[in-house]
Write a protein that holds these residues in place. Structure first.
Motif, PDB file in Angstrom:
ATOM      1  N   VAL A 184      46.334  51.282  43.256  1.00  0.00           N
ATOM      2  CA  VAL A 184      46.795  51.661  44.878  1.00  0.00           C
ATOM      3  C   VAL A 184      46.559  52.999  45.185  1.00  0.00           C
ATOM      4  CG1 VAL A 184      48.478  51.574  46.379  1.00  0.00           C
ATOM      5  CG2 VAL A 184      47.684  49.311  45.281  1.00  0.00           C
ATOM      6  N   VAL A 185      47.294  53.746  44.188  1.00  0.00           N
ATOM      7  CA  VAL A 185      47.607  55.286  44.294  1.00  0.00           C
ATOM      8  C   VAL A 185      46.004  55.763  44.141  1.00  0.00           C
ATOM      9  CG1 VAL A 185      48.338  57.435  43.209  1.00  0.00           C
ATOM     10  CG2 VAL A 185      49.810  55.211  43.483  1.00  0.00           C
ATOM     11  N   ALA A 186      45.277  55.478  43.169  1.00  0.00           N
ATOM     12  CA  ALA A 186      43.992  56.217  43.087  1.00  0.00           C
ATOM     13  C   ALA A 186      43.166  55.817  44.294  1.00  0.00           C
ATOM     14  CB  ALA A 186      43.403  55.720  41.864  1.00  0.00           C
ATOM     15  N   TYR A 187      43.215  54.605  44.832  1.00  0.00           N
ATOM     16  CA  TYR A 187      42.224  54.289  45.865  1.00  0.00           C
ATOM     17  C   TYR A 187      42.749  55.060  47.215  1.00  0.00           C
ATOM     18  CZ  TYR A 187      39.778  51.155  48.918  1.00  0.00           C
ATOM     19  OH  TYR A 187      39.042  50.432  49.878  1.00  0.00           O
ATOM     20  N   LEU A 188      44.105  55.079  47.465  1.00  0.00           N
ATOM     21  CA  LEU A 188      44.414  55.619  48.825  1.00  0.00           C
ATOM     22  C   LEU A 188      44.283  57.004  48.617  1.00  0.00           C
ATOM     23  CD1 LEU A 188      47.950  53.862  49.427  1.00  0.00           C
ATOM     24  CD2 LEU A 188      45.772  53.619  50.333  1.00  0.00           C
ATOM     25  N   ILE A 189      44.696  57.855  47.479  1.00  0.00           N
ATOM     26  CA  ILE A 189      44.206  59.216  47.422  1.00  0.00           C
ATOM     27  C   ILE A 189      42.846  59.544  47.712  1.00  0.00           C
ATOM     28  CG2 ILE A 189      44.040  61.204  45.900  1.00  0.00           C
ATOM     29  CD1 ILE A 189      46.608  60.286  44.527  1.00  0.00           C
ATOM     30  N   ALA A 190      41.964  58.594  47.097  1.00  0.00           N
ATOM     31  CA  ALA A 190      40.553  59.036  47.221  1.00  0.00           C
ATOM     32  C   ALA A 190      40.019  58.817  48.836  1.00  0.00           C
ATOM     33  CB  ALA A 190      39.631  57.790  46.481  1.00  0.00           C
ATOM     34  N   GLN A 191      40.561  57.748  49.548  1.00  0.00           N
ATOM     35  CA  GLN A 191      40.506  57.710  50.918  1.00  0.00           C
ATOM     36  C   GLN A 191      40.980  58.827  51.749  1.00  0.00           C
ATOM     37  OE1 GLN A 191      41.177  53.304  52.439  1.00  0.00           O
ATOM     38  NE2 GLN A 191      41.953  53.245  50.553  1.00  0.00           N
ATOM     39  N   VAL A 192      41.964  59.374  51.321  1.00  0.00           N
ATOM     40  CA  VAL A 192      42.509  60.735  51.980  1.00  0.00           C
ATOM     41  C   VAL A 192      41.289  61.694  51.918  1.00  0.00           C
ATOM     42  CG1 VAL A 192      44.195  62.318  52.370  1.00  0.00           C
ATOM     43  CG2 VAL A 192      44.821  59.945  52.146  1.00  0.00           C
ATOM     44  N   GLN A 193      40.863  61.899  50.626  1.00  0.00           N
ATOM     45  CA  GLN A 193      39.861  62.940  50.186  1.00  0.00           C
ATOM     46  C   GLN A 193      38.619  62.721  50.719  1.00  0.00           C
ATOM     47  OE1 GLN A 193      39.930  62.599  45.993  1.00  0.00           O
ATOM     48  NE2 GLN A 193      41.651  64.013  45.629  1.00  0.00           N
ATOM     49  N   ALA A 194      38.388  61.482  51.248  1.00  0.00           N
ATOM     50  CA  ALA A 194      37.133  61.032  52.074  1.00  0.00           C
ATOM     51  C   ALA A 194      37.441  61.255  53.583  1.00  0.00           C
ATOM     52  CB  ALA A 194      36.649  59.786  51.808  1.00  0.00           C
ATOM     53  N   ASP A 197      43.458  60.174  57.586  1.00  0.00           N
ATOM     54  CA  ASP A 197      44.721  61.060  57.738  1.00  0.00           C
ATOM     55  C   ASP A 197      45.979  60.281  57.756  1.00  0.00           C
ATOM     56  OD1 ASP A 197      43.714  62.180  61.041  1.00  0.00           O
ATOM     57  OD2 ASP A 197      43.675  60.331  59.985  1.00  0.00           O
ATOM     58  N   VAL A 198      45.931  59.200  57.510  1.00  0.00           N
ATOM     59  CA  VAL A 198      47.147  58.083  57.262  1.00  0.00           C
ATOM     60  C   VAL A 198      46.595  56.842  56.544  1.00  0.00           C
ATOM     61  CG1 VAL A 198      46.563  57.107  59.463  1.00  0.00           C
ATOM     62  CG2 VAL A 198      48.571  56.826  58.767  1.00  0.00           C
ATOM     63  N   VAL A 199      47.474  56.437  55.654  1.00  0.00           N
ATOM     64  CA  VAL A 199      47.115  55.425  55.200  1.00  0.00           C
ATOM     65  C   VAL A 199      48.263  54.217  55.381  1.00  0.00           C
ATOM     66  CG1 VAL A 199      45.753  56.479  53.387  1.00  0.00           C
ATOM     67  CG2 VAL A 199      48.218  56.091  52.796  1.00  0.00           C
ATOM     68  N   GLN A 200      47.622  52.909  55.236  1.00  0.00           N
ATOM     69  CA  GLN A 200      48.665  51.748  55.349  1.00  0.00           C
ATOM     70  C   GLN A 200      48.409  50.851  53.989  1.00  0.00           C
ATOM     71  OE1 GLN A 200      49.419  49.889  58.968  1.00  0.00           O
ATOM     72  NE2 GLN A 200      49.181  47.874  58.399  1.00  0.00           N
ATOM     73  N   ILE A 201      49.636  50.357  53.573  1.00  0.00           N
ATOM     74  CA  ILE A 201      49.713  49.494  52.492  1.00  0.00           C
ATOM     75  C   ILE A 201      50.317  48.228  52.939  1.00  0.00           C
ATOM     76  CG2 ILE A 201      50.892  49.098  50.282  1.00  0.00           C
ATOM     77  CD1 ILE A 201      51.415  52.066  50.035  1.00  0.00           C
ATOM     78  N   PHE A 202      49.191  47.037  52.975  1.00  0.00           N
ATOM     79  CA  PHE A 202      49.485  45.843  53.310  1.00  0.00           C
ATOM     80  C   PHE A 202      50.003  44.805  52.439  1.00  0.00           C
ATOM     81  CE2 PHE A 202      46.143  47.197  56.189  1.00  0.00           C
ATOM     82  CZ  PHE A 202      46.553  46.601  57.397  1.00  0.00           C
ATOM     83  N   ASP A 203      51.346  44.479  52.511  1.00  0.00           N
ATOM     84  CA  ASP A 203      51.773  43.444  51.422  1.00  0.00           C
ATOM     85  C   ASP A 203      51.899  42.056  52.165  1.00  0.00           C
ATOM     86  OD1 ASP A 203      52.676  43.103  49.074  1.00  0.00           O
ATOM     87  OD2 ASP A 203      54.437  44.396  49.135  1.00  0.00           O
ATOM     88  N   SER A 204      50.682  41.782  52.189  1.00  0.00           N
ATOM     89  CA  SER A 204      50.605  40.532  53.095  1.00  0.00           C
ATOM     90  C   SER A 204      51.346  39.466  52.634  1.00  0.00           C
ATOM     91  CB  SER A 204      49.288  40.179  53.094  1.00  0.00           C
ATOM     92  OG  SER A 204      48.462  41.136  53.542  1.00  0.00           O
ATOM     93  N   TRP A 205      51.609  39.106  51.350  1.00  0.00           N
ATOM     94  CA  TRP A 205      52.277  38.011  50.822  1.00  0.00           C
ATOM     95  C   TRP A 205      53.840  38.399  50.513  1.00  0.00           C
ATOM     96  CZ3 TRP A 205      49.524  35.371  53.580  1.00  0.00           C
ATOM     97  CH2 TRP A 205      47.856  35.459  53.305  1.00  0.00           C
ATOM     98  N   ALA A 206      54.496  39.409  50.401  1.00  0.00           N
ATOM     99  CA  ALA A 206      55.720  39.592  49.827  1.00  0.00           C
ATOM    100  C   ALA A 206      56.575  38.748  50.515  1.00  0.00           C
ATOM    101  CB  ALA A 206      55.937  41.438  49.965  1.00  0.00           C
ATOM    102  N   GLY A 207      56.466  38.426  51.814  1.00  0.00           N
ATOM    103  CA  GLY A 207      57.211  37.768  52.478  1.00  0.00           C
ATOM    104  C   GLY A 207      57.635  36.243  51.927  1.00  0.00           C
TER     105      GLY A 207
END
Length: 346
Positions: A184-194, A197-207
């Motif tokens: 998750v960390v590596a993917y989000l950082i790479a997306q910002v570098q690409a 300018d904002v990122v969302q973490i989806f925890d679809s099933w944590a409920g």
């Protein structure tokens, strides 16, 4: 110039409430369906020009304040060695699910450019094409939600296998969640570098978890994902899950800049539980968009009024837009929110 939505994420003064909608690029749009007729879902995700085209469709049609890259939370798991397909009528299927400790040990390190280079290229294309005032979201599944798919082999109602691993083999659970948090960390950082300018973490099933289980087995990994992504990028981070209204104070502890709310709680009540030192995103029931326009307007106004003019509210649906939502209603909702001013404003 700081984009309106980014200022709202940081709880800075804004001239109006920004709006974007989860799944705003999707099957309710006729132009999307035309593209979908020519490509399978994973083909669309993995062809940067197609993913960029679909990402831009709702911005061109409706003018939301943010685009979200057309992607899916599961393809990054392929980089770990999991075999993913999307089956008609069944949804995502992982054909070699994680069931024993040896499966976890066999997972490969995730390399963003090698595994998810198509999404990163789509981000670069979209950022270059977007209006300067429009924010661009990247996103990832949260460690728990990715783990649930990887263990169950697809969607689930009870998440029985996932919970059994949590309870019976905490060492394996810790190893798996650590590897997924690294992803998750590596993917989000790479997306910002690409270009995000904002990122969302989806925890679809944590409920599906009790508050106690969330605090013990999940929260520490979300906290690490948020902290490490922020330290590396400095961009706002949104955390969103559904059916989590019984654990809102715990979500405050994720450290995210913006916390999502679904429609099962009043925005004012949820924000009060979070505390007003965080921004909130939400929370129109997406089914409402099938109602007559006066009802949509009434409910949207109620949500905006509950924000009471405080900085830090981002208008959104409380889950993704539903198929066959009238495009006219989406257009009118965006226009209404963008033109609305809280009655207490001077």
């Amino acid at each position: 110039m700081t984009r309106l939505l980014i200022r709202a994420c940081r709880r800075e003064p804004v001239e109006r409430t920004p709006i974007w909608l989860m799944r705003q690029a999707g099957r309710y749009m006729s132009v999307y369906r035309a593209v979908r007729e020519r490509h399978g879902f994973l083909q669309m995700v993995k062809q940067p020009d197609v993913a960029a085209e679909v990402t831009l469709q709702p911005i061109e049609a409706f003018g939301m304040d943010a685009a979200i890259i057309f992607a899916d939370i599961l393809p990054p798991l392929e980089g770990l060695g999991l075999q993913l397909t999307f089956e008609k009528g069944e949804g995502p299927v992982i054909h070699n699910p994680i069931r024993v400790p040896a499966d976890i040990a066999a997972l490969r390190p995730y390399e963003p450019e090698a595994v998810s280079g198509y999404t990163l290229e789509a981000l670069r294309i979209v950022r270059a094409a977007l209006p300067e005032t429009t924010a661009l979201f990247g996103f990832s599944g949260a460690p728990f939600t990715l783990a649930s798919y990887a263990i169950e082999g697809g969607g689930s109602r009870e998440y029985r296998r996932t919970k059994i691993m949590m309870y019976r083999d905490p060492a394996s659970w810790q190893t798996l969640m650590t590897k997924l948090t690294d992803l998750v960390v590596a993917y989000l950082i790479a997306q910002v570098q690409a270009g995000a300018d904002v990122v969302q973490i989806f925890d679809s099933w944590a409920g599906a978890l009790s508050p106690g289980d969330f605090a013990e087995y999940v929260l520490p990994y979300v906290q690490r994902a948020v902290a490490e992504t922020r330290a590396a990028t400095g961009v706002p981070i949104v955390y969103f899950g559904t059916d989590m209204n019984g654990m809102l104070p715990l979500l405050r502890a994720t450290g995210a800049d913006v916390l999502g709310l679904d429609w099962r709680i009043r925005l004012a009540d949820g924000w009060a539980q979070y505390g007003y030192d965080v921004a909130v995103q939400g929370n129109l029931d997406p089914t409402t968009l099938h109602a007559p326009w006066p009802e949509i307007e009434r409910r949207a106004k109620a949500i905006l009024d509950q924000a009471a003019g405080r900085p830090g509210h981002i208008f959104n649906v409380g889950h993704g837009i539903i198929t066959e939502t009238p495009e006219e209603h989406v257009a009118r909702l965006v226009e209404f929110v963008q033109n609305y001013r809280y009655a207490g404003e001077a």
